[in-house]
Each structure stands twice: as structure tokens, then as C-alpha cells.
Design a protein around this motif. Structure first.
Motif, PDB file in Angstrom:
ATOM      1  N   ARG A   2     -11.691  38.507  33.195  1.00 38.53           N
ATOM      2  CA  ARG A   2     -12.287  37.473  34.052  1.00 38.53           C
ATOM      3  C   ARG A   2     -12.404  36.762  33.242  1.00 38.53           C
ATOM      4  O   ARG A   2     -12.323  37.147  31.956  1.00 38.53           O
ATOM      5  N   ILE A   3     -13.064  35.866  33.209  1.00 37.18           N
ATOM      6  CA  ILE A   3     -12.647  34.693  32.416  1.00 37.18           C
ATOM      7  C   ILE A   3     -14.282  35.015  31.799  1.00 37.18           C
ATOM      8  O   ILE A   3     -14.214  34.181  30.526  1.00 37.18           O
ATOM      9  N   ASP A   4     -15.451  35.167  31.831  1.00 37.97           N
ATOM     10  CA  ASP A   4     -16.478  35.447  31.115  1.00 37.97           C
ATOM     11  C   ASP A   4     -15.997  36.307  29.959  1.00 37.97           C
ATOM     12  O   ASP A   4     -16.006  36.080  28.546  1.00 37.97           O
ATOM     13  N   LYS A   5     -15.168  37.437  30.013  1.00 43.70           N
ATOM     14  CA  LYS A   5     -15.118  38.065  29.201  1.00 43.70           C
ATOM     15  C   LYS A   5     -13.954  38.110  28.119  1.00 43.70           C
ATOM     16  O   LYS A   5     -13.943  38.340  26.747  1.00 43.70           O
ATOM     17  N   PHE A   6     -12.978  37.516  28.587  1.00 42.18           N
ATOM     18  CA  PHE A   6     -11.936  36.458  27.928  1.00 42.18           C
ATOM     19  C   PHE A   6     -12.232  35.706  26.772  1.00 42.18           C
ATOM     20  O   PHE A   6     -12.478  36.066  25.689  1.00 42.18           O
ATOM     21  N   LEU A   7     -13.316  34.835  27.474  1.00 44.80           N
ATOM     22  CA  LEU A   7     -13.611  33.421  26.484  1.00 44.80           C
ATOM     23  C   LEU A   7     -15.082  34.508  25.293  1.00 44.80           C
ATOM     24  O   LEU A   7     -14.330  33.904  24.120  1.00 44.80           O
ATOM     25  N   LYS A   8     -15.481  35.514  25.681  1.00 39.17           N
ATOM     26  CA  LYS A   8     -16.260  36.536  25.125  1.00 39.17           C
ATOM     27  C   LYS A   8     -14.861  36.716  23.670  1.00 39.17           C
ATOM     28  O   LYS A   8     -15.048  36.884  22.324  1.00 39.17           O
ATOM     29  N   VAL A   9     -14.134  37.777  24.187  1.00 41.55           N
ATOM     30  CA  VAL A   9     -13.327  38.486  23.152  1.00 41.55           C
ATOM     31  C   VAL A   9     -12.494  37.657  22.173  1.00 41.55           C
ATOM     32  O   VAL A   9     -12.355  37.791  21.434  1.00 41.55           O
ATOM     33  N   SER A  10     -11.782  36.175  22.996  1.00 39.32           N
ATOM     34  CA  SER A  10     -10.969  35.200  22.353  1.00 39.32           C
ATOM     35  C   SER A  10     -12.035  34.962  21.086  1.00 39.32           C
ATOM     36  O   SER A  10     -11.650  34.092  20.551  1.00 39.32           O
ATOM     37  N   ARG A  11     -13.169  34.755  21.426  1.00 39.53           N
ATOM     38  CA  ARG A  11     -14.161  33.869  20.786  1.00 39.53           C
ATOM     39  C   ARG A  11     -14.482  32.540  20.565  1.00 39.53           C
ATOM     40  O   ARG A  11     -14.784  31.831  19.653  1.00 39.53           O
ATOM     41  N   ILE A  12     -14.317  32.350  22.035  1.00 45.41           N
ATOM     42  CA  ILE A  12     -14.180  30.648  22.142  1.00 45.41           C
ATOM     43  C   ILE A  12     -15.841  30.767  22.336  1.00 45.41           C
ATOM     44  O   ILE A  12     -16.453  29.423  22.047  1.00 45.41           O
ATOM     45  N   ILE A  13     -16.061  31.704  22.783  1.00 47.35           N
ATOM     46  CA  ILE A  13     -18.056  31.179  23.162  1.00 47.35           C
ATOM     47  C   ILE A  13     -18.172  32.311  22.504  1.00 47.35           C
ATOM     48  O   ILE A  13     -18.068  33.608  23.142  1.00 47.35           O
ATOM     49  N   THR A  17     -22.778  36.315  27.927  1.00 43.44           N
ATOM     50  CA  THR A  17     -24.088  35.929  28.807  1.00 43.44           C
ATOM     51  C   THR A  17     -23.555  33.638  29.108  1.00 43.44           C
ATOM     52  O   THR A  17     -24.330  33.646  29.794  1.00 43.44           O
ATOM     53  N   ILE A  18     -23.712  33.655  27.560  1.00 37.45           N
ATOM     54  CA  ILE A  18     -23.258  32.196  27.452  1.00 37.45           C
ATOM     55  C   ILE A  18     -22.228  31.849  28.094  1.00 37.45           C
ATOM     56  O   ILE A  18     -22.192  30.498  28.371  1.00 37.45           O
ATOM     57  N   ALA A  19     -21.198  32.304  27.772  1.00 36.47           N
ATOM     58  CA  ALA A  19     -19.754  31.927  29.052  1.00 36.47           C
ATOM     59  C   ALA A  19     -19.870  31.833  30.708  1.00 36.47           C
ATOM     60  O   ALA A  19     -19.478  31.383  31.083  1.00 36.47           O
ATOM     61  N   GLN A  20     -20.930  32.767  30.881  1.00 39.89           N
ATOM     62  CA  GLN A  20     -20.828  33.355  32.398  1.00 39.89           C
ATOM     63  C   GLN A  20     -22.093  31.426  32.951  1.00 39.89           C
ATOM     64  O   GLN A  20     -21.861  31.721  33.713  1.00 39.89           O
ATOM     65  N   ASP A  45      -2.278  30.250  31.928  1.00 44.56           N
ATOM     66  CA  ASP A  45      -2.684  29.593  32.409  1.00 44.56           C
ATOM     67  C   ASP A  45      -4.144  28.723  31.707  1.00 44.56           C
ATOM     68  O   ASP A  45      -3.725  28.652  30.391  1.00 44.56           O
ATOM     69  N   MET A  46      -3.931  27.157  32.049  1.00 40.27           N
ATOM     70  CA  MET A  46      -5.233  26.366  31.765  1.00 40.27           C
ATOM     71  C   MET A  46      -6.457  26.300  32.107  1.00 40.27           C
ATOM     72  O   MET A  46      -6.795  26.177  32.731  1.00 40.27           O
ATOM     73  N   LEU A  47      -6.810  26.286  30.638  1.00 40.03           N
ATOM     74  CA  LEU A  47      -8.611  26.627  30.416  1.00 40.03           C
ATOM     75  C   LEU A  47      -8.968  25.219  29.743  1.00 40.03           C
ATOM     76  O   LEU A  47      -8.283  24.651  28.970  1.00 40.03           O
ATOM     77  N   GLU A  48      -9.943  24.840  30.345  1.00 39.73           N
ATOM     78  CA  GLU A  48     -11.393  23.361  29.708  1.00 39.73           C
ATOM     79  C   GLU A  48     -12.493  23.784  30.315  1.00 39.73           C
ATOM     80  O   GLU A  48     -13.233  24.310  30.887  1.00 39.73           O
ATOM     81  N   LEU A  49     -12.734  23.560  28.665  1.00 38.43           N
ATOM     82  CA  LEU A  49     -13.968  23.803  28.573  1.00 38.43           C
ATOM     83  C   LEU A  49     -14.678  22.138  28.866  1.00 38.43           C
ATOM     84  O   LEU A  49     -14.289  21.648  27.537  1.00 38.43           O
ATOM     85  N   GLU A  70      -9.061  38.681  12.583  1.00 36.24           N
ATOM     86  CA  GLU A  70      -7.704  37.403  12.382  1.00 36.24           C
ATOM     87  C   GLU A  70      -7.360  37.057  13.635  1.00 36.24           C
ATOM     88  O   GLU A  70      -6.640  36.879  13.253  1.00 36.24           O
ATOM     89  N   GLU A  71      -7.320  38.509  14.786  1.00 33.28           N
ATOM     90  CA  GLU A  71      -6.377  37.852  15.968  1.00 33.28           C
ATOM     91  C   GLU A  71      -7.012  37.276  17.320  1.00 33.28           C
ATOM     92  O   GLU A  71      -5.767  37.100  18.078  1.00 33.28           O
ATOM     93  N   THR A  72      -7.782  36.430  17.122  1.00 34.06           N
ATOM     94  CA  THR A  72      -8.407  35.924  18.106  1.00 34.06           C
ATOM     95  C   THR A  72      -7.518  34.844  18.198  1.00 34.06           C
ATOM     96  O   THR A  72      -6.921  34.325  19.586  1.00 34.06           O
ATOM     97  N   THR A  73      -7.470  34.194  17.523  1.00 31.59           N
ATOM     98  CA  THR A  73      -6.623  33.276  17.550  1.00 31.59           C
ATOM     99  C   THR A  73      -4.629  33.322  18.348  1.00 31.59           C
ATOM    100  O   THR A  73      -4.140  31.926  19.010  1.00 31.59           O
ATOM    101  N   LEU A  74      -4.073  34.558  18.040  1.00 36.80           N
ATOM    102  CA  LEU A  74      -3.699  34.655  19.128  1.00 36.80           C
ATOM    103  C   LEU A  74      -3.636  34.832  20.760  1.00 36.80           C
ATOM    104  O   LEU A  74      -2.556  34.321  21.309  1.00 36.80           O
ATOM    105  N   MET A  75      -4.030  34.869  21.046  1.00 38.97           N
ATOM    106  CA  MET A  75      -4.943  34.675  22.325  1.00 38.97           C
ATOM    107  C   MET A  75      -5.167  33.594  23.276  1.00 38.97           C
ATOM    108  O   MET A  75      -4.392  33.084  24.501  1.00 38.97           O
ATOM    109  N   TYR A  76      -5.196  32.469  22.214  1.00 38.57           N
ATOM    110  CA  TYR A  76      -4.830  31.111  23.228  1.00 38.57           C
ATOM    111  C   TYR A  76      -4.095  30.500  22.340  1.00 38.57           C
ATOM    112  O   TYR A  76      -4.172  30.487  20.956  1.00 38.57           O
TER     113      TYR A  76
END
Length: 80
Positions: A2-13, A17-20, A45-49, A70-76
Motif C-alpha cells: 500500500r502507498i501509505d505503508k510504503f511512504l512510512k516504511v521508506s520514511r518519506i513521511i 496516518t499522515i501519509a493516509q 512506479d513514479m510517485l509525486e508528493l 540507514e537503508e531507507t534511501t535504497l528504496m527510492y
């Protein structure tokens, strides 16, 4: 994933709940289409925030359920 979970796991957001909320307000796009919190994101996929006159584009490189900080930046990759 799910996009909300991806944004949280990757620490973009930082919080899911804020991602949702961002998805519900139409601030998150997947491949140019408005994403709902349950929209599925795939590798390539290309994401735009869009937040406060600032749009940031990301390319999804990897999807993992659990990632060390430390590995979150490898996700995107940030796309200009």
C-alpha cells in the motif's frame, strides 16, 4: 504494498496516518494518477508528493516490509 505503508516504511513521511491523510487530500500521485491510501505501489512506479507549492518526484526502486533507518534511501530515488 500500500502507498501509505510504503511512504512510512521508506520514511518519506514519518507517520502512516499522515501519509493516509495526504492521499485522501489528493497530494500523492502514482504515475500521474491521484492515489488513495490503499493504492498499490510497485517497483518502477513514479510517485509525486505535493506539499505547499513544492512537488517532489520519487522513483520506487525497492519494496521491503521492514527496513533499517540507514537503508531507507535504497528504496527510492529522487527524480528532478
Amino acid at each position: 504494498m500500500r502507498i501509505d505503508k510504503f511512504l512510512k516504511v521508506s520514511r518519506i513521511i514519518k507517520r502512516r496516518t499522515i501519509a493516509q491523510e495526504a492521499c485522501e487530500k489528493g497530494r500523492v500521485l502514482i504515475n500521474g494518477k491521484v492515489a488513495k491510501p490503499g493504492s498499490v505501489v510497485k517497483i518502477g512506479d513514479m510517485l509525486e508528493l505535493n506539499f505547499t507549492n513544492n512537488a517532489t518526484k520519487y522513483e520506487v526502486l525497492e519494496i521491503k516490509e521492514h527496513v533499517k533507518k540507514e537503508e531507507t534511501t535504497l528504496m527510492y530515488r529522487i527524480v528532478e
